[in-house]
Design an enzyme around this catalytic site. Structure first.
Site, PDB file in Angstrom:
ATOM      1  N   ARG A  74       0.724  -1.290   0.042  1.00  7.30           N
ATOM      2  CA  ARG A  74      -0.082   0.092  -0.050  1.00  7.30           C
ATOM      3  C   ARG A  74       0.647   1.157   0.108  1.00  7.30           C
ATOM      4  O   ARG A  74       0.346   2.337  -0.436  1.00  7.30           O
ATOM      5  CB  ARG A  74      -1.110   0.036   1.016  1.00  7.30           C
ATOM      6  N   GLU A 111       6.851 -10.750  14.470  1.00  7.34           N
ATOM      7  CA  GLU A 111       6.264 -11.289  15.684  1.00  7.34           C
ATOM      8  C   GLU A 111       7.029 -12.816  15.734  1.00  7.34           C
ATOM      9  O   GLU A 111       7.484 -13.302  16.768  1.00  7.34           O
ATOM     10  CB  GLU A 111       5.126 -11.130  15.876  1.00  7.34           C
TER      11      GLU A 111
END
Ligand code: AMP
Length: 185
Positions: A74, A111
């Site tokens: 994006r 993560e």
């Protein structure tokens, strides 16, 4: 009515941009409140205001930008119109194995696991001033990885820009460079 001052005009425009961002609970995984910025680009006046505010910030810094580098995917929506306004190059920072020719890579921690981003080797030259753009900063891992990538090619990161910042994740604390974002959650 007194003329609206520049600051309150800016705050009003940012509130309007925010009203076009949708929160999609549990997307793409349970527990993630996904911020969908697509309505911004689907409304030309809102899109134009967004790019104008990003440009205004860069102009205020007084730095001459050589390259706007946009993060897949994006960042590819906001980067090119900003580069046009700043009359500079646009360079896509892509996920691994998408670009032809020689590339420079950077891996950064997620993560769980890691991700790799890359640019074409000749796309950014040493000492060029680069602004990195993405739609959103969450933990800051992606933006920090992009900064490291620019350092690898000896470019100067003169700013990081996002439309949205998830303040509660404190992503900006992972950055060595200045971050400017428009809409905060
Ligand atoms: P991070 O590396 O954690 O800062 O994540 C930033 C990248 O992941 C950006 O490219 C975003 O487009 C995407 N992203 C992360 N969290 C979200 C979210 N809640 N909503 C929309 N996009 C997200």
């Amino acid at each position: 009515m007194a003329a609206e001052n520049a600051q309150s005009k800016q705050a009003r425009i940012i509130d309007r941009i925010k009203s076009f961002i949708l929160t999609c609970p549990d997307f793409p995984k349970p527990g993630i409140p996904f911020k969908d910025i697509m309505p911004i680009v689907q409304n030309p006046d809102v899109f134009s205001d967004t790019i104008a505010l990003l440009e205004e910030h860069i102009k205020e810094t007084g730095v001459k930008v050589d390259v706007v580098a946009g993060l897949e995917a994006r960042g590819f929506l906001f980067g090119p119109p900003l580069a046009l306004r700043l009359e500079c190059a646009f360079v896509p920072i892509r996920k691994a194995e998408k670009l032809p020719g020689e590339t420079v890579k950077c891996s950064y921690a997620l993560e769980y696991g890691q991700d790799t981003i890359e640019i074409q080797k000749t796309a950014v030259k040493p000492d060029q001033n680069v602004v990195i753009v993405d739609d959103l900063i969450a933990t800051g891992g992606t933006m920090a990885g992009a900064c490291t990538l620019m350092e690898t090619v000896q470019a100067n990161v003169v700013g990081c820009l996002t439309v949205v910042e998830l303040d509660y994740l404190k992503g900006r604390e992972n950055l060595k460079h200045a971050l400017h974002s428009l809409v905060h959650y």
